[in-house]
Design an enzyme around this catalytic site. Structure first.
Site, PDB file in Angstrom:
ATOM      1  N   ASP A   1      84.524 105.736  89.114  1.00 27.06           N
ATOM      2  CA  ASP A   1      84.623 106.835  90.069  1.00 27.06           C
ATOM      3  C   ASP A   1      85.248 106.274  91.341  1.00 27.06           C
ATOM      4  OD1 ASP A   1      84.269 109.319  91.454  1.00 27.06           O
ATOM      5  OD2 ASP A   1      82.516 109.735  90.195  1.00 27.06           O
TER       6      ASP A   1
ATOM      7  N   GLY B   1      88.274 103.698  91.365  1.00 21.43           N
ATOM      8  CA  GLY B   1      89.639 104.197  91.284  1.00 21.43           C
ATOM      9  C   GLY B   1      89.658 105.708  91.219  1.00 21.43           C
TER      10      GLY B   1
ATOM     11  N   PHE C   1      90.833 109.011  88.887  1.00 21.03           N
ATOM     12  CA  PHE C   1      91.262 109.405  87.537  1.00 21.03           C
ATOM     13  C   PHE C   1      92.593 110.148  87.551  1.00 21.03           C
ATOM     14  CE2 PHE C   1      87.498 112.509  88.199  1.00 21.03           C
ATOM     15  CZ  PHE C   1      88.246 113.427  88.930  1.00 21.03           C
TER      16      PHE C   1
ATOM     17  N   HIS D   1      85.933 121.234  85.312  1.00 18.37           N
ATOM     18  CA  HIS D   1      85.756 122.564  85.906  1.00 18.37           C
ATOM     19  C   HIS D   1      86.113 122.589  87.389  1.00 18.37           C
ATOM     20  CE1 HIS D   1      81.279 122.281  87.428  1.00 18.37           C
ATOM     21  NE2 HIS D   1      81.961 121.209  87.729  1.00 18.37           N
TER      22      HIS D   1
END
Length: 355
Positions: free
Chosen positions: A218, A244, A246, A264
């Site tokens: 994360d 990091g 995504f 979501h």
């Protein structure tokens, strides 16, 4: 056999005992007052009423003094709180917490206090007032309301961000057990949790499967606070923490990639980018587990998911997707959808890299 007259009379009599449905205007009024009920619950949480009241009862006047509230207004608010099921009055004329009220205490095992505070915050509640704009345009009104997108807003408003992050932690605790029980994680020797926060879900998975190792991935400011969670769960020695985005890349090498309530938050273009980066990190035959509240899987959950979908639209142009929408997104990056496991309100969408 023909129905006897006595049976007909009995049926007619039973039907006549059914209470009539309220007029549609009354039904609509009840729906519309839902936001008022929510406001009472959020205010109850924000004021810390459950923490102030504790296990013993207090009179309305005593509780008002403890909270620093004007007595006459406090009594009105406590009456409203009782009307929505948070308080009850004893025979000694003191106020006590109900089970719902207890769940708004900070240290309650089932606490939803911070989620209640978040739903009552200006960032959330005021933005919902612009749902018509979001529905008309398909765009979130958050930036127009608050001067920046929701994630940038969190960075510059740490107090709101703290409430929001605590609210998400409370929610995650409600979904972890059903997910761990519903999905067979024992098939995988290594798991990367993409956007895994402080590692609550990964910790629960590793705790149940002691032969499995994990990677928690994360943003730097998030994973830097993960070690206490991992240590308390007793899995820190089996977790590699990597920082990091995504949107840039995802660590390679695991047998299973897990993404819980990540997609979501984002529209299809951004979700496709995240999925592409996950697929690039996966070896052929590796699996993906997407944990989301998926529309159309269980009709008992569909109302809640439909409302969550509107919340995503309002806040960040995200969405609660159907199985078919996940199938389409996955197929575009070489991941085949191979299964759906129901896990309470959530579902686990399983994919496998095929090319």
């Amino acid at each position: 056999m023909a129905t006897s007259r006595r049976e007909i009379m009995t049926i007619t009599s039973t039907e006549s005992l059914r209470p009539p449905s309220p007029p549609v205007s009354v039904q609509l009024l009840d729906l519309l007052m839902g936001s008022w009920r929510s406001g009472v619950v959020s205010t109850f949480a924000e004021l810390g009423v459950a923490d102030a009241l504790g296990p013993g009862g207090l009179t309305p006047a005593q509780l008002a003094v403890r909270l620093g509230l004007k007595h006459d207004v406090a009594e009105r608010f406590f009456r409203a709180s009782a009307s929505v099921g948070l308080l009850r009055q004893t025979e000694q004329h003191t106020m006590e917490l109900t089970a719902l009220g207890h769940a708004l205490a900070t240290d309650d095992d089932a606490s939803m206090r911070n989620f209640a505070r978040w739903t009552g915050s200006t960032a959330e509640r005021a933005t919902w007032a612009h749902l018509p704009t979001a529905v008309r345009t398909g765009r979130s009104p958050f930036a127009a309301m608050h001067g920046s997108g929701v994630w940038e807003f969190m960075e510059s408003n740490p107090d709101t961000a703290s409430v929001f992050n605590s609210a998400m932690t409370e929610l995650s605790k409600r979904i972890i057990r059903p997910v761990v029980e519903a999905f067979d994680f024992s098939r995988f020797g290594s798991i990367t949790d993409v956007g895994g926060g402080r590692g609550a879900l990964l910790s629960a998975v590793l705790l149940k499967h002691p032969a499995t190792s994990g990677v928690l991935f994360d943003q730097p400011d998030v994973v830097s606070r993960a070690w206490p969670e991992l240590s308390d769960a007793g899995v820190a020695d089996r977790v590699t923490v990597k920082a990091g985005s995504f949107f840039d890349s995802v660590p390679a090498g695991s047998d299973l990639y897990m993404a819980s309530n990540v997609f979501h938050d984002w529209d299809d273009a951004r979700s496709r980018l995240i999925l592409r980066n996950i697929a690039s990190a996966m070896h052929e035959g590796a699996h993906l587990a997407v944990v989301e509240a998926v529309a159309g899987v269980d009709e008992k959950a569909d109302q809640a998911i439909a409302l969550m979908d509107m919340d995503m639209l309002v806040l960040c142009e995200g969405k609660q997707r159907t199985v078919q929408e996940f199938r389409t997104l996955m197929s575009e990056v070489g991941i085949e959808l191979v299964g759906v496991s129901r896990a309470g309100l959530q579902s686990v969408i399983e994919g496998k890299k095929v090319s």
